[in-house]
Scaffold this motif. Sequence first.
Motif, PDB file in Angstrom:
ATOM      1  N   GLU B 212       1.023  -1.149  -0.020  1.00  0.00           N
ATOM      2  CA  GLU B 212      -0.024   0.241   0.266  1.00  0.00           C
ATOM      3  C   GLU B 212       0.653   1.722   0.343  1.00  0.00           C
ATOM      4  O   GLU B 212       0.556   2.150   0.914  1.00  0.00           O
ATOM      5  CB  GLU B 212      -0.876   0.016   1.265  1.00  0.00           C
ATOM      6  N   ARG B 235       2.554   7.330  -4.250  1.00  0.00           N
ATOM      7  CA  ARG B 235       1.179   8.331  -4.802  1.00  0.00           C
ATOM      8  C   ARG B 235       1.836   8.594  -6.059  1.00  0.00           C
ATOM      9  O   ARG B 235       2.084   9.347  -6.322  1.00  0.00           O
ATOM     10  CB  ARG B 235       0.918   8.758  -3.229  1.00  0.00           C
ATOM     11  N   ASP B 236       0.800   8.256  -6.735  1.00  0.00           N
ATOM     12  CA  ASP B 236       0.694   8.849  -7.893  1.00  0.00           C
ATOM     13  C   ASP B 236       0.207  10.852  -7.132  1.00  0.00           C
ATOM     14  O   ASP B 236      -1.051  10.674  -7.425  1.00  0.00           O
ATOM     15  CB  ASP B 236      -1.058   8.235  -8.800  1.00  0.00           C
ATOM     16  N   PRO B 237       0.678  11.662  -8.153  1.00  0.00           N
ATOM     17  CA  PRO B 237       1.377  12.690  -7.990  1.00  0.00           C
ATOM     18  C   PRO B 237       0.241  13.351  -8.485  1.00  0.00           C
ATOM     19  O   PRO B 237      -0.728  14.445  -8.325  1.00  0.00           O
ATOM     20  CB  PRO B 237       2.170  13.078  -7.967  1.00  0.00           C
ATOM     21  N   ASP B 239      -3.079  12.613  -9.645  1.00  0.00           N
ATOM     22  CA  ASP B 239      -4.459  11.796  -9.803  1.00  0.00           C
ATOM     23  C   ASP B 239      -5.324  11.022  -8.414  1.00  0.00           C
ATOM     24  O   ASP B 239      -4.291  10.717  -8.207  1.00  0.00           O
ATOM     25  CB  ASP B 239      -5.033  10.547 -10.497  1.00  0.00           C
ATOM     26  N   LEU B 240      -6.177  11.446  -8.346  1.00  0.00           N
ATOM     27  CA  LEU B 240      -6.335  10.737  -6.533  1.00  0.00           C
ATOM     28  C   LEU B 240      -6.745   9.952  -6.783  1.00  0.00           C
ATOM     29  O   LEU B 240      -7.075   9.606  -5.788  1.00  0.00           O
ATOM     30  CB  LEU B 240      -7.346  12.753  -5.581  1.00  0.00           C
ATOM     31  N   ALA B 241      -7.089   9.974  -7.347  1.00  0.00           N
ATOM     32  CA  ALA B 241      -7.805   8.737  -7.905  1.00  0.00           C
ATOM     33  C   ALA B 241      -6.985   6.872  -8.377  1.00  0.00           C
ATOM     34  O   ALA B 241      -8.044   6.686  -8.126  1.00  0.00           O
ATOM     35  CB  ALA B 241      -9.260   8.407  -9.141  1.00  0.00           C
ATOM     36  N   SER B 242      -5.792   7.473  -8.390  1.00  0.00           N
ATOM     37  CA  SER B 242      -5.266   6.684  -9.386  1.00  0.00           C
ATOM     38  C   SER B 242      -5.172   5.272  -8.280  1.00  0.00           C
ATOM     39  O   SER B 242      -4.901   5.717  -7.008  1.00  0.00           O
ATOM     40  CB  SER B 242      -3.841   7.505  -9.448  1.00  0.00           C
ATOM     41  N   PRO B 243      -4.105   4.088  -8.964  1.00  0.00           N
ATOM     42  CA  PRO B 243      -4.671   3.370  -7.876  1.00  0.00           C
ATOM     43  C   PRO B 243      -3.514   3.599  -7.161  1.00  0.00           C
ATOM     44  O   PRO B 243      -2.214   4.163  -6.947  1.00  0.00           O
ATOM     45  CB  PRO B 243      -4.334   1.770  -7.843  1.00  0.00           C
ATOM     46  N   VAL B 244      -3.604   2.865  -5.456  1.00  0.00           N
ATOM     47  CA  VAL B 244      -2.297   2.626  -4.874  1.00  0.00           C
ATOM     48  C   VAL B 244      -0.538   2.277  -4.832  1.00  0.00           C
ATOM     49  O   VAL B 244      -1.170   0.512  -5.114  1.00  0.00           O
ATOM     50  CB  VAL B 244      -2.442   2.710  -3.225  1.00  0.00           C
ATOM     51  N   TYR B 245       0.839   2.218  -6.013  1.00  0.00           N
ATOM     52  CA  TYR B 245       1.186   1.137  -5.988  1.00  0.00           C
ATOM     53  C   TYR B 245       2.092   1.101  -4.343  1.00  0.00           C
ATOM     54  O   TYR B 245       2.517   1.304  -3.639  1.00  0.00           O
ATOM     55  CB  TYR B 245       1.592   2.190  -6.838  1.00  0.00           C
ATOM     56  N   GLN B 311      -0.668  -7.083 -11.453  1.00  0.00           N
ATOM     57  CA  GLN B 311      -1.631  -6.485 -11.710  1.00  0.00           C
ATOM     58  C   GLN B 311      -2.301  -8.373 -13.153  1.00  0.00           C
ATOM     59  O   GLN B 311      -3.288  -7.940 -13.963  1.00  0.00           O
ATOM     60  CB  GLN B 311      -2.093  -5.284 -12.475  1.00  0.00           C
TER      61      GLN B 311
END
Lengths: 330, 339
Positions: B212, B235-237, B239-245, B311
């Motif tokens: 997470e 965390r993808d800077p 896009d807030l809706a992007s998945p958590v890597y 994925q």
Amino acid sequence: MGRKKSRKLVLKPWCWYCEREFEDEKVLIQHQKAKHFKCHICAKRLNTANGMVIHVAQVHKENIKHVPNALPGRDKPDLEIFGSMGIPEEDVIDYEQRMSEKLGEPTAKKQRLQNSSGGGGAVAASNAVDPEQLRLQLEQHRLVMLQTQQQQQQHQHQMHMYGGYPGQPPLPPMSMPMHPGRPPTLHMPPRRPPSIPAMPPQYAPAMGRPPVPLPQMGFRPPVPPMMGMPPRPPAPMMAPPLPMRPPMPPVPPATQKQQAIMTGKPSGSSEPPSSTPINEPISALSAQSPVSAFVDKPMTKLRSTRLIYADASMSVEEHRAQLPKYRFSV
Amino acid sequence: MDPNQFNQVSPDVEISQPPSDSVSEVTFSPKANFLAASSWDNEVRIWEIQSNGTSVGKAAFSHQAPALCCAWSQDGTKIASGGADKAGRMMDVSTGQSVQIAQHDGAIRCIKFVEAEGASPIVATAGWDKMLKYWDLRQQSPIGTVNLPERAYAMDCNNPLLVVATAERKIVIFDMTNPTTPFETVDSPLKWQTRTVSCFTKKDGYAIGSIEGRVGIQYVDPKQKEKSFSFKCHRDPKDLASPVYSVNSIAHHPGYGTFSTASNDGSFVFWDKDARQKLNAHSNVGGPITSTAFNGDGKLFAYAIGYDWAQGYKGNLSSIKNTIMLHAVTEQDVKPKVK
């Protein structure tokens, strides 16, 4: 005014980055802070795109090259735009042209209509400024011309009368915001004592200058070249140069009206001082409970918690090792 | 500070003859610029990295199933590996011969050399059979076995500290003066599955990364425990809706004690845990990063790009290359900033 609603003829404040229209400057500024000037990492709302870029670079060590949510070509972070201020002039003209075409009104006609529309009080407060503005500009231009003549003729007297700033238009700075609709005349000379030498140019937009300068190039006195500020009608020969807006915080030449609009929030208060230590977000937390102290900051609820891999019971390697390609058979 | 000075990296160098499938672990010899990588194509390969950055394939040996881990001995003469074929193997670099040295009932996910001063090296292996085993490289049977609470997912050793992270967020800490009895078994400070663990260079704790996008900094000494903390990263800077890597790999710099995190978002970031600072970030390397390593003197940083299967099938794009990149470490990357 006639058949068409005059409301339509007056352009609303619009966002340069995404060309969205807003009811007033206040909403526009809110929009910009939320959509274009917000730090994508800590959700801090900055006042300008450049402020945001510097914040992200200093605090989060990342390099932002594009303003988020901006139209293609409108994502330059180096332009200092705040609300409708700072929009490049050619874009303003272009936008007006497009909007007036959209409304089925040739620009010239629109201009005429605006000129004749007269009584500013009849229109909504935020938009009432346009016709007024035109007249003001005209008046001021005349004043300026007059002054120039006067200067040449009776320079000494002028110096005395205007406190050594002959170029400044005789707009009483204190009274103007209270009578925004009242054009200045020569019968109202500014009794400004010389002890207030450079009443800063803030008062100029205090007349309710519209966000969009009107295509009235012929009248407008030369605009002092300054940082892409929208053309400012008065004072073509203003002796003291306008104070440069500091990059951070970008204090807009806020009018009293605007300050009221901004709900008392001092402009620039959301900006970190440029001396903010880089590790501030982290070290600020060290004072708090140590474990997971800075993991659950405000952003968490905005974020999706969709994990790219979320199977808590098995690792990716275990899944992968079960594939026929990788499976081990003795 | 000029924002443009960030991320101005000289292009990283790709290794020659990269593996044909994802790399499970890369590791540098502590003594020389030899790089080893275990891969899902069953092979363990060794390259010599020359001073100009070019790499020469030196040796390779294979498992009967995907190789999941590899480790160098402290003297840089041996490379040990574990695989999904449940076997641990070791190759002597001087002879190029590889032999089986360990056996588990499940895939061996983690392997490390445990070397005390002046003692002969011991290899520790941990696998999905919930076992930790110690091997002295001479006998067929382990010299010690420990039951783990769960399948082993990650392990790191910086003698005398050895940390095994398992499924179900368990962490088992060993003191190598008593290798068969856990010093402590704790739950991970992170709420999600553990991906990686790396011991501090000062041996007083470890950093743990989860799926997470979070890293926990944990101190082992009870007196220092309150210094422990965790933080979000990768965390993808945009896009807030992007998945958590997930944080796939953590590596500590041998000199400064700062560390790197690498993620399947295709970026690696350097951090200073003591100042709680991000030091430098490098993003968009071209694919998920599966494993990272510093070399012995901390001047080189290797990161393996390849699909990590996070994925499933749908993420297995042919555009993701399987390779290993060499990054010349700058002081800006790893040197703690002076306050």
